[in-house]
Design a protein around this motif. Sequence first.
Motif, short mmCIF file in Angstrom:
data_model
loop_
_atom_site.label_atom_id
_atom_site.label_comp_id
_atom_site.label_asym_id
_atom_site.label_seq_id
_atom_site.Cartn_x
_atom_site.Cartn_y
_atom_site.Cartn_z
N SER A 195 0.83 -1.21 0.00
CA SER A 195 0.00 0.00 0.00
C SER A 195 0.87 1.25 0.00
CB SER A 195 -0.93 -0.02 1.21
OG SER A 195 -1.68 1.17 1.29
N ARG A 196 1.93 1.22 0.81
CA ARG A 196 2.84 2.38 0.81
C ARG A 196 3.51 2.56 -0.54
NH1 ARG A 196 7.06 1.73 5.16
NH2 ARG A 196 6.37 -0.42 5.37
N ASP B 87 2.20 1.72 -3.43
CA ASP B 87 1.18 2.27 -4.34
C ASP B 87 0.98 3.76 -4.09
OD1 ASP B 87 0.90 -0.22 -5.35
OD2 ASP B 87 -0.99 -0.69 -4.32
N ARG B 88 0.91 4.16 -2.81
CA ARG B 88 0.73 5.59 -2.51
C ARG B 88 1.91 6.41 -2.99
NH1 ARG B 88 -1.04 3.49 2.49
NH2 ARG B 88 0.90 4.18 3.50
N GLU C 283 1.81 9.36 -5.67
CA GLU C 283 2.41 10.68 -5.39
C GLU C 283 3.39 11.06 -6.48
OE1 GLU C 283 5.02 12.86 -1.85
OE2 GLU C 283 4.20 10.84 -1.56
#
Length: 443
Positions: free
Chosen positions: A276-277, A279-280, A284
Amino acid sequence: MADTDPTGPVMDRDEVDRALARLGAEHEAIETSLLALQDHAGRRLLEGARLTGITEERWTATEASITLLWTYFDAYTDALRTARNIRSRRRWSSREDLVELTELLRGDAVTVAGGAAAADAPTLHASPGKLSERYSLATLVDRMNELYATSLDMVVAADAVWSALPARIDLLAAELQRTSRLAHSVGVRPGEHPAGDDLERITRTLAKLREQVVSDPLAYWKRAEGSSAPGGGRPDTTVYDREARALEDVRREIDAVLTVRQDAEKRIVRLRDVLSRADRTLAEARTARGEVLAKIAATEVPVVSGPPTVLQEQLSTAAEYRRHAQWHRLSPLLESLEQKAEDELLRARESLTAVTAPLAVRAELRGRLDAYKAKVARHGLAEDPVLVERYEKARRMLWSAPCDLRAADRAVLRYQQAATEVLGTAPRVPDQGGSDDRRGPGA
């Protein structure tokens, strides 16, 4: 000097008494050894075992040797008894007694039946085919010692193997059963997991090894080099040691599977968080790329790829394995996923850094421009027309969109040079990529 006969000088009474004492001590020692051999636990086991291979061959020969030993010992006992009877006839033995004793104690006066002697022929050079053989007591003792040593060597070797290996094999087999039950509980089964196949192979090997050790112990006896003592050597544990190491490897594999079962949920949650990190971070980076393309002119901005769907698919597979308690499959999958997830997060961060590099350069130029303006203001020179003109020009470039970084860099450099000249300090301008102009405000 006493008269002589074919056996040598006739012994006197003192010589006879000393010889009888020595022979009596030898008789007692031989009898003790034979009884100990008769009662040896290894010999009793050999008598009751169903033997095969080299052990069967050697035990057949050893049984014949032990029988011959007792035949020789009985003949030795009879000869010694006869000699003692002759000596006990009178206190002072006559010449005829001494001659007879000399012949008995030193000559070939002991008769052994031809069948028994023939059994000894291959080793001790008896003459087969004769009805009987005659030996001296000294020769008989030598032959008994040789037969005893070879017989005891065989018995001790077999007993040492039986004492060492079957018990160790049984302990390892018990541990193997516990490991197999544990492996089955976590899904490590033959045909489904390599460790399950290893357990099945170890089980077969140990069963075969125990059967061979029980029926043919001498096949697992390693004689010590240079040793002539009976039983000189040790059990050969090569096969046992190899299977013990293989079982230890399987136990470590199952421990890893158990660890997965205990920590599976935490590890899957951690994996989701890491992906998830990543993907974020990629999202960004994509947003930042659009901002860079809008605000920075004439700059190569790398393309930001999307998140790999294969990792999400593998994570879903891991969750399925956990739900169905397929721990042996989950273990290697989680190990692979954890490494790939960390690599993906690192790649996302590197993409964000590469995309936002032009914005970082612009921010650094802005900071440097404002720092020099503040320095000039502290010296009361903020209203200098040259400085004001060059500051405004650089500021318009840095705060307008799109920003030409190369032109803005040159504008900031010209402002620094003018400020340095006005302040009367030696030029000390940090190296800026793409600009080597250091000649002053009029450059």
